[in-house]
Design a protein around this motif. Structure first.
Motif, PDB file in Angstrom:
ATOM      1  N   ALA A 163      96.904  -5.840  -2.598  1.00 20.15           N
ATOM      2  CA  ALA A 163      97.164  -5.590  -1.187  1.00 20.15           C
ATOM      3  C   ALA A 163      95.877  -5.576  -0.356  1.00 20.15           C
ATOM      4  O   ALA A 163      95.858  -6.080   0.777  1.00 20.15           O
ATOM      5  CB  ALA A 163      97.907  -4.260  -1.023  1.00 20.15           C
ATOM      6  N   ILE A 164      94.793  -5.033  -0.910  1.00 11.09           N
ATOM      7  CA  ILE A 164      93.549  -4.897  -0.140  1.00 11.09           C
ATOM      8  C   ILE A 164      92.969  -6.251   0.255  1.00 11.09           C
ATOM      9  O   ILE A 164      92.717  -6.499   1.443  1.00 11.09           O
ATOM     10  CB  ILE A 164      92.535  -4.041  -0.925  1.00 11.09           C
ATOM     11  CG1 ILE A 164      93.053  -2.609  -1.051  1.00 11.09           C
ATOM     12  CG2 ILE A 164      91.167  -4.078  -0.241  1.00 11.09           C
ATOM     13  CD1 ILE A 164      92.186  -1.723  -1.926  1.00 11.09           C
ATOM     14  N   PRO A 165      92.729  -7.174  -0.687  1.00  8.88           N
ATOM     15  CA  PRO A 165      92.164  -8.462  -0.269  1.00  8.88           C
ATOM     16  C   PRO A 165      93.133  -9.302   0.564  1.00  8.88           C
ATOM     17  O   PRO A 165      92.694 -10.069   1.435  1.00  8.88           O
ATOM     18  CB  PRO A 165      91.834  -9.148  -1.599  1.00  8.88           C
ATOM     19  CG  PRO A 165      92.743  -8.518  -2.586  1.00  8.88           C
ATOM     20  CD  PRO A 165      92.890  -7.101  -2.146  1.00  8.88           C
ATOM     21  N   PHE A 166      94.439  -9.175   0.312  1.00  9.70           N
ATOM     22  CA  PHE A 166      95.392  -9.947   1.107  1.00  9.70           C
ATOM     23  C   PHE A 166      95.339  -9.510   2.567  1.00  9.70           C
ATOM     24  O   PHE A 166      95.297 -10.331   3.488  1.00  9.70           O
ATOM     25  CB  PHE A 166      96.799  -9.772   0.547  1.00  9.70           C
ATOM     26  CG  PHE A 166      97.814 -10.682   1.198  1.00  9.70           C
ATOM     27  CD1 PHE A 166      98.024 -11.957   0.706  1.00  9.70           C
ATOM     28  CD2 PHE A 166      98.532 -10.260   2.309  1.00  9.70           C
ATOM     29  CE1 PHE A 166      98.959 -12.803   1.312  1.00  9.70           C
ATOM     30  CE2 PHE A 166      99.455 -11.087   2.916  1.00  9.70           C
ATOM     31  CZ  PHE A 166      99.675 -12.365   2.412  1.00  9.70           C
ATOM     32  N   GLY A 167      95.372  -8.184   2.782  1.00  9.45           N
ATOM     33  CA  GLY A 167      95.282  -7.685   4.150  1.00  9.45           C
ATOM     34  C   GLY A 167      93.966  -8.059   4.808  1.00  9.45           C
ATOM     35  O   GLY A 167      93.939  -8.450   5.983  1.00  9.45           O
ATOM     36  N   ALA A 168      92.868  -7.967   4.063  1.00  8.00           N
ATOM     37  CA  ALA A 168      91.561  -8.331   4.618  1.00  8.00           C
ATOM     38  C   ALA A 168      91.498  -9.810   4.973  1.00  8.00           C
ATOM     39  O   ALA A 168      90.884 -10.198   5.971  1.00  8.00           O
ATOM     40  CB  ALA A 168      90.468  -7.978   3.610  1.00  8.00           C
ATOM     41  N   SER A 169      92.166 -10.655   4.158  1.00  4.01           N
ATOM     42  CA  SER A 169      92.161 -12.089   4.430  1.00  4.01           C
ATOM     43  C   SER A 169      92.937 -12.416   5.699  1.00  4.01           C
ATOM     44  O   SER A 169      92.494 -13.217   6.524  1.00  4.01           O
ATOM     45  CB  SER A 169      92.761 -12.845   3.237  1.00  4.01           C
ATOM     46  OG  SER A 169      92.878 -14.215   3.514  1.00  4.01           O
ATOM     47  N   ILE A 170      94.112 -11.807   5.869  1.00  4.57           N
ATOM     48  CA  ILE A 170      94.919 -12.068   7.061  1.00  4.57           C
ATOM     49  C   ILE A 170      94.194 -11.601   8.324  1.00  4.57           C
ATOM     50  O   ILE A 170      94.211 -12.272   9.365  1.00  4.57           O
ATOM     51  CB  ILE A 170      96.283 -11.363   6.941  1.00  4.57           C
ATOM     52  CG1 ILE A 170      97.094 -11.959   5.783  1.00  4.57           C
ATOM     53  CG2 ILE A 170      97.064 -11.493   8.242  1.00  4.57           C
ATOM     54  CD1 ILE A 170      97.398 -13.427   5.933  1.00  4.57           C
ATOM     55  N   LEU A 171      93.532 -10.459   8.244  1.00  6.10           N
ATOM     56  CA  LEU A 171      92.831  -9.914   9.410  1.00  6.10           C
ATOM     57  C   LEU A 171      91.446 -10.508   9.609  1.00  6.10           C
ATOM     58  O   LEU A 171      90.782 -10.235  10.621  1.00  6.10           O
ATOM     59  CB  LEU A 171      92.721  -8.382   9.278  1.00  6.10           C
ATOM     60  CG  LEU A 171      94.053  -7.627   9.221  1.00  6.10           C
ATOM     61  CD1 LEU A 171      93.808  -6.140   8.964  1.00  6.10           C
ATOM     62  CD2 LEU A 171      94.849  -7.831  10.505  1.00  6.10           C
ATOM     63  N   GLY A 172      90.981 -11.309   8.621  1.00  6.80           N
ATOM     64  CA  GLY A 172      89.676 -11.950   8.731  1.00  6.80           C
ATOM     65  C   GLY A 172      88.516 -10.981   8.699  1.00  6.80           C
ATOM     66  O   GLY A 172      87.537 -11.140   9.447  1.00  6.80           O
ATOM     67  N   LEU A 173      88.584  -9.964   7.849  1.00  2.00           N
ATOM     68  CA  LEU A 173      87.554  -8.927   7.830  1.00  2.00           C
ATOM     69  C   LEU A 173      86.314  -9.329   7.040  1.00  2.00           C
ATOM     70  O   LEU A 173      85.216  -8.859   7.330  1.00  2.00           O
ATOM     71  CB  LEU A 173      88.141  -7.637   7.240  1.00  2.00           C
ATOM     72  CG  LEU A 173      89.329  -7.028   7.991  1.00  2.00           C
ATOM     73  CD1 LEU A 173      89.817  -5.777   7.273  1.00  2.00           C
ATOM     74  CD2 LEU A 173      88.947  -6.718   9.435  1.00  2.00           C
ATOM     75  N   PHE A 174      86.479 -10.180   6.011  1.00  4.41           N
ATOM     76  CA  PHE A 174      85.340 -10.498   5.141  1.00  4.41           C
ATOM     77  C   PHE A 174      85.282 -12.002   4.929  1.00  4.41           C
ATOM     78  O   PHE A 174      86.258 -12.726   5.139  1.00  4.41           O
ATOM     79  CB  PHE A 174      85.476  -9.792   3.792  1.00  4.41           C
ATOM     80  CG  PHE A 174      85.617  -8.290   3.902  1.00  4.41           C
ATOM     81  CD1 PHE A 174      84.517  -7.493   4.157  1.00  4.41           C
ATOM     82  CD2 PHE A 174      86.862  -7.684   3.763  1.00  4.41           C
ATOM     83  CE1 PHE A 174      84.655  -6.122   4.262  1.00  4.41           C
ATOM     84  CE2 PHE A 174      87.007  -6.312   3.855  1.00  4.41           C
ATOM     85  CZ  PHE A 174      85.894  -5.524   4.120  1.00  4.41           C
ATOM     86  N   ASP A 175      84.120 -12.442   4.466  1.00  2.00           N
ATOM     87  CA  ASP A 175      83.990 -13.859   4.139  1.00  2.00           C
ATOM     88  C   ASP A 175      84.342 -14.088   2.670  1.00  2.00           C
ATOM     89  O   ASP A 175      84.702 -13.161   1.939  1.00  2.00           O
ATOM     90  CB  ASP A 175      82.561 -14.345   4.435  1.00  2.00           C
ATOM     91  CG  ASP A 175      81.504 -13.515   3.733  1.00  2.00           C
ATOM     92  OD1 ASP A 175      81.873 -12.753   2.809  1.00  2.00           O
ATOM     93  OD2 ASP A 175      80.326 -13.605   4.095  1.00  2.00           O
ATOM     94  N   GLY A 176      84.222 -15.321   2.204  1.00  2.00           N
ATOM     95  CA  GLY A 176      84.709 -15.705   0.881  1.00  2.00           C
ATOM     96  C   GLY A 176      84.031 -15.004  -0.276  1.00  2.00           C
ATOM     97  O   GLY A 176      84.671 -14.709  -1.288  1.00  2.00           O
ATOM     98  N   ILE A 177      82.722 -14.703  -0.170  1.00  2.00           N
ATOM     99  CA  ILE A 177      82.012 -14.110  -1.296  1.00  2.00           C
ATOM    100  C   ILE A 177      82.554 -12.724  -1.641  1.00  2.00           C
ATOM    101  O   ILE A 177      82.524 -12.296  -2.799  1.00  2.00           O
ATOM    102  CB  ILE A 177      80.493 -14.036  -0.988  1.00  2.00           C
ATOM    103  CG1 ILE A 177      79.713 -13.637  -2.263  1.00  2.00           C
ATOM    104  CG2 ILE A 177      80.215 -13.079   0.158  1.00  2.00           C
ATOM    105  CD1 ILE A 177      78.209 -13.711  -2.067  1.00  2.00           C
ATOM    106  N   TYR A 178      83.087 -12.035  -0.637  1.00  2.00           N
ATOM    107  CA  TYR A 178      83.653 -10.694  -0.870  1.00  2.00           C
ATOM    108  C   TYR A 178      84.778 -10.754  -1.890  1.00  2.00           C
ATOM    109  O   TYR A 178      84.863  -9.912  -2.783  1.00  2.00           O
ATOM    110  CB  TYR A 178      84.155 -10.116   0.460  1.00  2.00           C
ATOM    111  CG  TYR A 178      85.123  -8.973   0.289  1.00  2.00           C
ATOM    112  CD1 TYR A 178      84.690  -7.677   0.024  1.00  2.00           C
ATOM    113  CD2 TYR A 178      86.510  -9.188   0.378  1.00  2.00           C
ATOM    114  CE1 TYR A 178      85.581  -6.635  -0.139  1.00  2.00           C
ATOM    115  CE2 TYR A 178      87.412  -8.150   0.219  1.00  2.00           C
ATOM    116  CZ  TYR A 178      86.947  -6.878  -0.038  1.00  2.00           C
ATOM    117  OH  TYR A 178      87.832  -5.852  -0.201  1.00  2.00           O
ATOM    118  N   TYR A 179      85.643 -11.749  -1.746  1.00  2.85           N
ATOM    119  CA  TYR A 179      86.801 -11.830  -2.629  1.00  2.85           C
ATOM    120  C   TYR A 179      86.396 -12.156  -4.065  1.00  2.85           C
ATOM    121  O   TYR A 179      87.008 -11.688  -5.015  1.00  2.85           O
ATOM    122  CB  TYR A 179      87.786 -12.873  -2.107  1.00  2.85           C
ATOM    123  CG  TYR A 179      88.249 -12.580  -0.701  1.00  2.85           C
ATOM    124  CD1 TYR A 179      89.129 -11.536  -0.457  1.00  2.85           C
ATOM    125  CD2 TYR A 179      87.785 -13.324   0.378  1.00  2.85           C
ATOM    126  CE1 TYR A 179      89.552 -11.247   0.839  1.00  2.85           C
ATOM    127  CE2 TYR A 179      88.193 -13.048   1.664  1.00  2.85           C
ATOM    128  CZ  TYR A 179      89.077 -12.005   1.906  1.00  2.85           C
ATOM    129  OH  TYR A 179      89.475 -11.725   3.175  1.00  2.85           O
TER     130      TYR A 179
END
Length: 477
Positions: A163-179
């Motif tokens: 849930a955490i990375p999915f929500g962050a991806s939709i909201l655009g909170l982090f760039d690709g290296i974070y995931y």
């Protein structure tokens, strides 16, 4: 008492509904197409999967037809998502959700169908595996509570991690290296913690935490999990980073998990002992209730009365003595943890002799009993074998048709080998218990798991017109 339930599907529903709401709020018009995915999830889990897992042929065929219809209806939703997401919609890490692009998705009747079939097939494999796990837990007997607790913890952590990375991806909170770093480090740490807390510490530390065997298992499990999840690093993978994280988990995380486990160990041990005593009491009470019932006693007394009218008092006295021995056994010997095997066999013989009284005038019944003598030194839990014999007489004997029971029992090198087979008849229409599920076999399975964990092997089932029970039991535990 409330029974703990497996909450796997509940946690999954929270993730799916939460993700759908987040996408709709963020993407607005494009997010409306996500409603199709949400409805598809409910359709699959509430209608199609229950039909697909049933044993009714018509329901399975209906499930297949619904799958085809669902995949066709989901296709336009995938095309819409592709159209409003700059031709492609990516998962974190660059994996595309859709393949292809159509400038007029609503006019493409078969657009996205191939992709929807692929996605549904992948989810169906996962869902059937989920249902299989849940079914195995429901049938696990006295270990059901522990398995349910473990699965609930694992699924809660798993869906939380997603849930955490999915929500962050939709909201655009982090760039690709974070995931990359997130999926490489966080799930691996949680997986190692769960493996230590619920498997390695409770079940593998009996040899001692300083032993080479236990240390090697800790090192192997930790290293294997760290290496597997490090693949999510992709182009950022570095040998120093992986080894450093391995040492951090080994020297910092695992000791913290051990301290947590040790603080709760006494409480868990006390709870386990209470659960064992309660389950043992319930199992013994269930076995006692199964034996002392008016139906059996009235049948025995009626048979003794009929014999007294026919041939005098000798056989009647014998029958009454056998019945008295059985009552004495149930009131005295049955209260002990272990009794001589010979005492159990005496009760078994008295029971079968009294049951024979019901068929003294019938030539349609054949009962063969082969019990090897000389078991004075062996001990066994009381009333462990009689439920199998009760079931044989209850379901295998019918006066109007030929019936038979074969029983074989012997002991070799401290191991008991027991097998009973009986004829099997279709239930009568007027039988009041034809739709009831018997508790005898489940009761004895629970008692075996409690009293002889890892020291028994039980198989039973029907084949053709025969029902067979085979039990191997180590009496030296």
């Amino acid at each position: 008492m409330t029974t703990m339930k497996v909450r796997w599907k509940y946690y999954e529903m929270l993730l799916v509904v939460g993700a759908a709401v987040l996408v709709i709020v963020k993407l607005q018009l494009a997010g409306i197409s996500v409603l199709l995915f949400l409805l598809a999830w409910f359709w699959l889990n509430k209608l199609i999967i229950p039909m697909a897992t049933s044993r009714h042929r018509v329901r399975v065929c209906t499930a297949v037809l619904q799958l085809l219809l669902l995949s066709y209806l989901l296709g336009p939703g995938i095309n819409l998502l592709s159209f409003y997401s700059d031709h492609k919609f990516y998962f974190p890490g660059g994996f595309p959700l859709t393949i292809g692009y159509h400038p007029q998705p609503l006019f493409n009747a078969f657009g996205g169908w191939a992709v929807s079939i692929l996605l549904i097939a992948l989810y169906l494999v996962y869902a059937l595996f989920r249902e299989w796990i849940i079914q195995r837990i429901e049938e696990s007997g006295i270990r059901k509570a522990f398995y349910t607790l473990v699965v609930n913890r694992i699924t809660a952590f798993a869906f939380g991690v997603l849930a955490i990375p999915f929500g962050a991806s939709i909201l655009g909170l982090f760039d690709g290296i974070y995931y990359h770093y997130y999926f490489a480090l966080v799930p691996s740490t949680i997986a190692i913690g769960l493996a230590c807390y619920y498997y390695l510490f409770p079940f593998q530390m009996s040899v001692g935490w300083r032993s080479r065997e236990f240390i090697s298992k800790i090192l192997a499990v930790t290293f294997l999990i760290v290496i597997i999840f490090s693949l999510f690093l992709g182009e950022y993978w570095q040998f120093k980073l992986v080894i450093g994280w391995f040492l951090f988990v080994l020297l910092i995380i695992i000791p913290l998990i051990w301290l947590t486990y040790r603080n709760k160990k006494d409480l868990l041990s006390e709870f386990s002992a209470m659960r064992y005593d309660l389950a043992a009491s319930q199992a013994n009470l269930g076995a006692l209730k199964m034996q002392i019932n008016p139906h059996f006693l009235f049948n025995a007394l009626n048979a003794l009365y009929a014999m007294a009218l026919q041939d005098g008092s000798i056989n009647t006295a014998t029958g009454i003595q056998q019945l008295g021995d059985m009552m004495r056994f149930m009131l005295e010997d049955n209260q002990q943890d272990r009794i001589p095997l010979q005492t159990e066999l005496t009760y078994l013989r008295n029971y079968t002799d009294l049951q024979r009284l019901r068929f003294t005038d019938s030539d349609r019944l054949t009962i063969t009993i082969d019990i090897k003598e000389g078991h004075d030194e062996e001990l066994i839990a009381p009333m462990l074998l009689i439920p199998f014999i009760e079931n044989a007489f209850k379901h295998g004997i019918r006066q109007e048709v030929p019936s038979w029971i074969n029983l074989v029992l012997n002991v070799r090198a401290g191991k008991l080998y027991f097998q009973i087979a009986n004829s099997l008849h279709s239930p009568l229409e007027n039988d009041p218990e034809r739709k009831r599920r018997g508790i005898g076999l489940q009761n004895v399975c629970d008692r075996l798991s409690l009293l002889y964990p890892g020291e028994h092997h039980l198989q039973y089932g029907a084949e053709a017109n025969t029902f067979t029970v085979t039990l191997t039991l180590n009496l030296k535990n």
